[in-house]
Design a protein around this motif. Structure first.
Motif, PDB file in Angstrom:
ATOM      1  N   GLN A   1       0.878  -1.169   0.000  1.00 53.41           N
ATOM      2  CA  GLN A   1       0.000   0.000   0.000  1.00 53.41           C
ATOM      3  C   GLN A   1       0.914   1.216   0.000  1.00 53.41           C
TER       4      GLN A   1
ATOM      5  N   ASP B   1       0.448   7.532  -4.087  1.00 50.14           N
ATOM      6  CA  ASP B   1       0.858   7.876  -5.447  1.00 50.14           C
ATOM      7  C   ASP B   1       1.071   9.387  -5.561  1.00 50.14           C
TER       8      ASP B   1
ATOM      9  N   ASP C   1      -3.114   9.644  -3.472  1.00 49.64           N
ATOM     10  CA  ASP C   1      -4.057   8.542  -3.206  1.00 49.64           C
ATOM     11  C   ASP C   1      -3.313   7.312  -2.704  1.00 49.64           C
TER      12      ASP C   1
ATOM     13  N   ILE D   1      -2.675   3.609  -2.873  1.00 53.08           N
ATOM     14  CA  ILE D   1      -2.822   2.572  -3.901  1.00 53.08           C
ATOM     15  C   ILE D   1      -2.487   1.223  -3.271  1.00 53.08           C
TER      16      ILE D   1
ATOM     17  N   LEU E   1       2.408   0.391 -12.759  1.00 51.62           N
ATOM     18  CA  LEU E   1       2.813   1.126 -11.566  1.00 51.62           C
ATOM     19  C   LEU E   1       4.315   1.407 -11.615  1.00 51.62           C
TER      20      LEU E   1
ATOM     21  N   HIS F   1      -0.057   4.850 -12.219  1.00 55.23           N
ATOM     22  CA  HIS F   1       0.278   5.586 -10.999  1.00 55.23           C
ATOM     23  C   HIS F   1       1.791   5.630 -10.849  1.00 55.23           C
TER      24      HIS F   1
END
Lengths: 202, 625
Positions: free
Chosen positions: A31, A34, A38, A40, A86, A117
């Motif tokens: 976790q 970003d 947020d 992610i 990512l 992201h």
């Protein structure tokens, strides 16, 4: 009970040691924040394929991949293919590649890149979980959350990298995704990652 | 020619294998005609850790060498130019490139500081290691072992691999120095890429400094071995398929079917052939379907971590049970799934080609009550084979099964030569129990090499219980449903019980405990009675000893030669340093283990090499008198 205990101990230890994740095993969940602030969570992408890209804009290897358009073309390749991209920065504060969210968004815009992201891992916990060694270092995770590929983006590594034409190289990420999409196993699931070392906090 | 890289303090550039990150240099030479350049001669690198990673390169300064050769008489002045690219790194990396050139005039040779520098770096370029070297791969570790060449004593040795995917870069290597040999323990790479060769350079440290040697050793790949017996298995499967036809519950059905087709075809040979082919297709496809199911079962088994390898005691014991049970089923009237036999009538469909196809399919299903033992053994062997082989085996089984029928459909007149179904078939079926039990015996022999004799006895008792359970099942004909299920429950308990007692670990090494420990008195006693003695000085912390034990001492051949020649085996365990053992070691000029002494019946002992292979040890043992 015993198993839970071991998992607990192991996940505690993995915060400190460099662990190794094998293909066809569950990709370690994480976790991270970003560049838009947020949270992610990797496991929230279950049902989609995920590409992880370890990056550091100051690394000449990474710079060449973006300058030549090779990284963008790989990102473009996964677009509309039920795949999330990512980009992860594991540079520790004060080291090369450690940047602000604003700068990250600027970089994305100026390079015409389109990661889903850009994530920040300044403590290096996620990088160490995946034993990310270099920038770039690439991983492919399938819809079930299993790791299917880890290694270089392509076969342009090796001496003389700076003078190679990347667009002519054999792109392992594109190949792996193609194979997964047609229901095959990834033909070269582990390759030697190349590039600069990830700038972990030591 | 040397190209010198002078870096600022604490900056480094890379070796040809940079380790976890970075890249080595490239040099492109532009030379006068007639000259040619070798590839880069890399001096041995240093370890440059970038926590948590490891890189291999050169700190501060390096000279990369190239051998320039000329095929013709050199014309002066010589022009040499090199385009160089390289990375300079500290915590960050900078790619660099440059061109260097030199012009050489004709003249006298003058020794200069550059010349000394070149020589210095030349001495760091690895040469081929001349010592007697070997590499063993055991439990995800590599053991590089060698007799030190000449009188060299290395205070340390370190291995740098040429390629990624062989050894771990970050984990420490353990160097063990013996009297005149060494063992280097190296963790395998976290990601094994099955390179097939163990290649790289070793850095050896002596009081005079460091030296580098290149080594290359082929690694054993045990993947090609399983192909040798495939041909034999195909023949067995084919014969097995043929034999299936004369099993009591197959043969009568088939005879009837054959007659039916002969009638239907109204003596048109083209039609009978077509039915025969469709029948064959049906039978073979059914067998292939079974193979497919097996392969799926096997691969899902491997995914959850159990492999079907013949090496595991557990797998061998279960196969032993299986063959005991199969033999019992041949011998008795025990049949499973006999109700399947009624399915045969469903195969009467209007379309006769389809009917022959379905008959082929059903012959496989119908036959299952009495083919189960056969299929069981085929499945047992197929599980141990690579997936492709499983298909080949079952294909061959299917062909063997369908062939008699196919021949008969081509030449129906042969039908009259067939023996009539009768009691002989039951006799034949019972006879088939013996090959099954023979297989069980063979498995037991394999097992006896892996576990101690108490465990073998335990497995035998399990076999007895399995037989008892099957006998109970056969005699379980009570009309009362309650009793019937009670007996079945008992049988299941017995079978589960006998499987749960099976060994999962190798335990043959426990027999070492039976070997007497060393004592001066015992040795003298043996010597006085002119016995052959093998004295093994070992310790738990001695890596060389452990590798020797795994590779040579504990091998089946060595153990059997020791037994056959009645050589007394004594183990002097120096794990906790013992004064008596130390004194004995000193007698032979040793301060540590390993030391292997072979005492002939008369005279002084032979001192064996510190690094043993099975062949070396067997040679010594066989010549001992």
């Amino acid at each position: 009970m015993q198993k839970t205990f071991f998992i607990l101990i192991f996940s505690l230890l993995s915060q400190f040691i460099f662990s190794f994740v094998q293909n066809d095993e569950a990709a370690p969940d994480f976790q991270l924040l970003d560049s838009n602030g947020d949270e992610i969570v990797l496991s929230s992408f279950r049902g989609k394929r995920v590409v992880l890209e370890w990056t550091n804009h100051g690394c000449p290897f990474v710079a060449k991949h973006y300058k030549s358009g090779n990284m963008q073309s790989t990102q473009d390749f996964v677009k509309d293919k039920n795949t999330v991209w990512l980009s992860i920065i594991s540079s520790a504060p004060g080291t090369q590649g450690y940047i602000s969210p604003k700068k990250a968004n600027e970089l994305t815009a100026s390079r015409n890149a389109f990661p889903s992201h850009v994530l920040f891992d300044p403590s290096g916990v996620v990088g160490r979980k995946y034993s990310a060694k270099t920038t770039p270092h690439m991983y492919i995770i399938d819809e079930q959350g299993l790791l299917k590929y880890q290694g270089a983006i392509d076969d342009a590594g090796g001496r003389g990298f700076m003078s190679k034409d990347l667009l002519k190289a054999n792109n392992y990420v594109k190949k792996g995704l193609k194979e997964l999409a047609s229901g095959e196993e990834v033909s070269s699931p582990v390759t030697k990652p190349y590039g600069c070392s990830v700038k972990y906090s030591s | 020619m040397g190209i010198k890289f002078k870096l600022e303090k604490d900056w480094h550039t890379y070796w040809k294998n940079p380790g976890d990150a970075g890249e080595g240099a490239t040099i492109k030479w532009n030379l006068s005609p007639g000259l040619s350049a070798s590839s880069i001669l890399w001096p041995g690198p240093e370890r440059i850790p970038v926590v948590p990673l490891m890189t291999f390169g050169y700190n501060d300064e390096v000279v990369l060498l190239t051998r320039i050769t000329s095929t013709e008489k050199i014309r002066f002045p010589l022009k040499l130019e090199a385009e160089v690219t390289w990375f300079t790194c500290k915590d960050i990396c900078i790619p660099q490139e440059g061109v260097v050139d030199v012009e050489i005039e004709e003249g006298e040779f003058l020794a200069s500081t550059h010349n000394t520098e070149l020589k210095n770096y030349m001495s760091m370029v690895p040469t081929t290691f001349t010592g007697n070297l070997r590499v063993e791969e055991l439990d995800n570790k590599f053991f590089v072992q060698s007799v030190s060449p000449g009188d060299e004593q290395y205070s340390n040795v370190y291995f740098f691999p040429y390629e990624y995917g062989l050894t771990s870069y970050t984990k420490d290597q353990i160097y063990e120095k013996n009297q005149n040999s060494f063992t280097l323990e190296i963790e395998a790479s976290e990601f094994s890429l099955d390179l097939g060769m163990f290649e790289g350079i070793i850095e050896t440290s002596t009081p005079e400094g460091k030296k580098f040697y290149s080594i290359s050793y082929p690694l054993k790949t045990d993947k090609s071995e399983s192909n040798t017996n495939v041909f034999l298995l195909i023949i067995f499967a084919f014969v097995g398929g043929l034999i299936l036809n004369i099993m009591p519950c197959v043969f009568p059905i088939l005879s009837i079917k054959i007659l039916r087709f002969v009638e239907h075809s109204e003596n048109s040979s083209a039609n009978t052939l077509r039915y025969g082919l469709f029948y064959t297709l049906g039978a073979v496809l059914s067998f292939l379907l079974i193979a497919l199911l097996l392969v799926i079962l096997k691969s899902s088994g491997e995914n959850i971590g159990w492999g079907f390898q013949l090496q595991y005691p557990l797998v061998i014991s279960i196969l032993f049970y299986l063959f005991v049970a199969l033999g019992f089923m041949f011998m008795s009237n025990l049949v499973f799934g006999s109700s399947l036999g009624n399915l045969g009538s469903f195969a009467q469909v209007k379309n006769e080609s389809l009917e022959s196809f379905l008959t082929g399919v059903l012959a496989v299903v119908v036959a299952s009550p009495c083919t189960a033992p056969f299929m069981g053994s085929a499945i047992g062997f197929a599980l141990l084979q690579p997936s492709l082989n499983s298909f080949v085996i079952f294909f061959s089984l299917g062909i063997g099964f369908a062939l008699p029928y196919l021949i008969l459909s081509i030449k129906p007149s042969l039908l009259s030569f067939l023996p009539k179904p009768g009691a002989w078939m039951e006799t034949f079926k019972q006879f088939m129990a013996f090959p099954m039990w023979a297989s069980a015996l063979w498995l037991l022999w394999v097992l006896s090499g892996q576990v101690d004799k108490d465990t073998v006895l335990l497995v035998l008792i399990g076999g007895l219980i399995i037989s008892l359970s099957l006998w109970l099942l056969e005699k379980n004909t009570s009309k009362k449903l309650g009793i019937k299920w009670l007996v079945r429950l008992l049988v299941i308990t017995l079978i589960v019980g006998s499987i749960s007692i099976l060994p999962t670990e190798y335990s043959v090494k426990e027999s070492r405990a039976e070997r007497p420990g060393y004592s001066e008195a015992l040795l003298n006693e043996y010597r006085d009675s002119n016995q052959l003695v093998f004295l093994n000085f070992t310790a738990d912390w001695c890596i060389t000893c452990k590798v020797n034990e795994k590779v040579a001492l504990n091998s089946q051949e060595v153990i059997s030669v020791i037994e056959k020649k009645n050589i007394k085996y004594l183990e002097a365990d120096w794990t906790r340093k013992d004064a008596d053992i130390a004194r004995k070691l000193e007698e032979y000029g040793r301060t540590g283990v390993p030391l292997y002494l072979l005492f002939p019946s008369v005279g002084d002992p032979i001192i064996l090499p510190e690094i043993l292979t099975k062949d070396i040890l067997l040679d010594y043992l066989n010549e001992l008198t």
